[in-house]
Scaffold this active site. Structure first.
Site, PDB file in Angstrom:
ATOM      1  N   ASP A  49     -18.886   2.996  -7.241  1.00  0.00           N
ATOM      2  CA  ASP A  49     -17.700   2.833  -8.092  1.00  0.00           C
ATOM      3  C   ASP A  49     -17.643   3.897  -9.181  1.00  0.00           C
ATOM      4  O   ASP A  49     -17.559   3.577 -10.369  1.00  0.00           O
ATOM      5  CB  ASP A  49     -17.673   1.446  -8.752  1.00  0.00           C
ATOM      6  CG  ASP A  49     -17.820   0.307  -7.769  1.00  0.00           C
ATOM      7  OD1 ASP A  49     -17.431   0.484  -6.609  1.00  0.00           O
ATOM      8  OD2 ASP A  49     -18.323  -0.758  -8.159  1.00  0.00           O
ATOM      9  N   GLU A 221      -8.282  -3.520  -3.997  1.00  0.00           N
ATOM     10  CA  GLU A 221      -9.043  -3.343  -5.244  1.00  0.00           C
ATOM     11  C   GLU A 221      -9.270  -1.859  -5.471  1.00  0.00           C
ATOM     12  O   GLU A 221      -8.744  -1.013  -4.735  1.00  0.00           O
ATOM     13  CB  GLU A 221     -10.369  -4.102  -5.166  1.00  0.00           C
ATOM     14  CG  GLU A 221     -11.231  -3.745  -3.970  1.00  0.00           C
ATOM     15  CD  GLU A 221     -12.422  -4.687  -3.834  1.00  0.00           C
ATOM     16  OE1 GLU A 221     -12.433  -5.746  -4.471  1.00  0.00           O
ATOM     17  OE2 GLU A 221     -13.338  -4.356  -3.066  1.00  0.00           O
TER      18      GLU A 221
END
Length: 580
Positions: A49, A221
């Site tokens: 991420d 997401e």
């Protein structure tokens, strides 16, 4: 890490598997912090991420999922080193987080960092796996350099939070600006989809009373928004993360004329209705790509993401690709840094030099016969065919390199993966020791690493002497491991008639503007002005049908070194040009 919300009730076993994957990643990141050393090529270790790259001084930083918020830096966009400590060391984090997310244990997810108002604003996610009880917080710092006496992360509190009754899950912040320079945040997950909301310019938090626009839904997401031209592009992830090489994550995109949406894919389907054009998915060793970031510098757009390396036990790593835009305005991402061949599968011929001026030492097949076993050495530039090399893209940034004389492939002697292994020509059989991955450094130079052993091609001992055979060594950022390619068609033009009576001024040029002085030429006729970058690509072209004695050229070049070519009939004038 992500919240697998849509699978929580339907696939409890799947959630248990993900929880175990999460535990493994925590241990992986812990090992990374314990051993702060330079990372190998082909992606920085432990990067999950990743935030958008942000620069402070001569260092590029990314922050990723990790205990206390993990960060790492690079000085060249190739080699990455873990920061000396997390943002929140020793599991000390603001007390308001516990009040909002009682089960939070210090593992921060999906940070994002931007520079504004004279500070670095670091947004982060606090949650627990499979839960909608989440919060996005903000911390600021005037510097990212931990050695600076001014280094101090200051808690700015909550940006937005969510609970079991909220419409959207408060994780995965992404920051962008609209055409009027207003700040926005995109956030959300499988729980309720993605939201875009405007931010207060002074605080960096949600603007009071701002509308939250639902812009994507259906198991999405890791959203990120980038404006290009008239459109805003929304990048999202679908699929499953956190399963190593078995991850099914992939990146999709849609665009809108407004940051509030609607965002439509190439087929006109709304991302709020399961739309999305796939941009990046699993390919070769690169599995489960996710979490888009876009960093732009000196005319180059870098597309950052994480991937799970199937060649390395599925470990999460930082990937950096090249972002361009097609004729219809849609993004194109590739790991191939060289310009593609005109025909798919064909080779592009280059001269490989050790410096941007392309007048110093270059790669050469020793003896110029092209025979198997012939050493690859550096030599004074002569324009000989044995100093020309054909690069064939194999995909994902990997290339086969063959000599223009004889067609033998560049490989590692004995297929050794050791430091000091020598480069030579041989018959191509598709082995990893005959294939090279190419990374682009921040100065435009290229790093070649052999797929066997992952070591970089280097001039041993940084020698400046002709005749030295090239070899493999661990990457250390040395100039002796950096290469520049010049398209050999540019080199070949030296045999044309040389145009005289032409000059360029000023040198260096400011902001890419210079004057072409043709007053010394008697002959009339149209002239073609071209500017090429260090990789031989034409970045500016202009046809002047009836040139005056002087021609103003406003090429809008970024700082760097370029080659200016002026053609008139069969004649050619060339001049190197430095732009400040």
């Amino acid at each position: 890490m992500r919240s697998p919300s849509r699978f929580t009730s339907e696939y409890p076993l799947w959630r248990q598997v993900l929880r175990r994957r999460l535990t493994g990643l925590v241990l992986l990141l812990a090992m990374t912090w314990a051993a702060p050393q330079a990372q190998a090529l082909q992606g920085a270790f432990g990067a999950h991420d990743p935030s958008t790259i942000v620069k402070d001084g001569n260092k590029y930083w990314v922050f990723t999922t990790g205990q206390g918020i993990y960060g790492m830096y690079s000085t060249d966009l190739v080699n990455w080193t873990p920061g000396p400590r997390p943002v929140f060391p020793n599991n000390t984090f603001p007390s308001w987080i516990t009040a909002k997310v009682p089960d939070f244990k210090g593992l921060f997810w999906a940070p994002e960092c931007v520079f504004q108002n004279g500070k670095y604003y670091l947004y982060y996610s606090c949650s627990t796996f499979g839960s909608k009880v989440s919060a996005i917080g903000l911390v600021t710092n005037v510097t990212l350099d931990p050695a600076s006496p001014s280094y101090n992360w200051v808690d700015q509190g909550e940006v937005v939070s969510s609970n079991n009754g909220s419409a959207a899950n408060a994780i995965d912040p992404g920051i962008f600006r609209d055409a009027s320079n207003n700040g926005w945040m995109t956030y959300g997950s499988f729980f309720g989809g993605i939201r875009n909301v405007q931010l207060d310019a002074a605080t960096g938090k949600l603007m009071a009373g701002a509308t939250q626009y639902a812009v994507a839904n259906g198991g999405v997401e890791a959203a990120y928004v980038k404006q290009n031209g008239a459109y805003y592009y929304l990048f999202i992830n679908r699929g499953a993360c956190c399963q190593g090489a078995a991850s099914t994550y992939y990146i999709q995109v849609g665009r809108s004329l407004s940051p509030s949406g609607p965002f439509l894919d190439k087929n006109g389907t709304d991302l709020n209705n399961n739309g999305g054009t796939t941009l990046l998915s699993a390919s070769g060793r690169y599995r489960g790509p996710g979490h888009t970031g876009i960093f732009e510098e000196n005319g180059t757009s870098y597309f950052t993401h994480h991937y799970y390396d199937s060649y390395d036990r599925g470990n999460p790593k930082l990937g950096i690709g090249k972002l361009t835009w097609d004729a219809a305005g849609w993004p194109v991402v590739t790991r191939d840094w060289l310009a593609p061949a005109a025909t798919a599968g064909a080779a592009v011929r280059y001269v490989v030099s050790a410096g941007p001026a392309a007048t110093g030492l270059v790669w050469q097949a020793r003896g110029c016969t092209g025979a198997a076993g012939e050493a690859i050495e550096q030599a004074a530039r002569t324009g000989s065919t044995c100093q020309q090399w054909d690069f064939t893209a194999l995909g994902n940034g990997d290339y086969k390199i063959t000599s223009a004389v004889g067609g033998q492939a560049v490989g590692v002697a004995g297929c050794s993966d050791a430091n000091g292994a020598l480069l030579q020509l041989g018959s191509y059989s598709g082995q990893e020791c005959e294939q090279f991955h190419i990374d682009r450094a921040n100065d435009g130079s290229l790093v070649f690493s052999s797929l066997n052993g992952n070591r970089a091609v280097e001039v041993p001992l940084a020698s400046a002497n002709p005749g030295v055979q090239l070899a493999l060594f661990d990457y250390n950022g040395c100039a002796c491991q950096r290469w520049f390619l010049t398209n050999s068609t540019v080199t070949a033009t030296a045999s044309r008639t040389t145009l005289t009576g032409i000059s360029i001024y000023p040198i260096p040029a400011s902001r890419g503007t210079f004057t072409l002085d043709l007053s010394g030429r008697k002959a009339a006729g149209a002239v073609t002005v071209e500017v090429l970058d260090l990789q031989g690509r034409v970045v500016y072209r202009r046809l002047v049908q009836n040139p005056e004695a002087t021609v103003a050229v406003e090429a809008g070049l970024l700082p760097g070194l370029f080659l200016v070519q002026v053609r008139q009939g069969t004649g050619l004038f060339t001049q190197k040009l430095t732009v400040l």
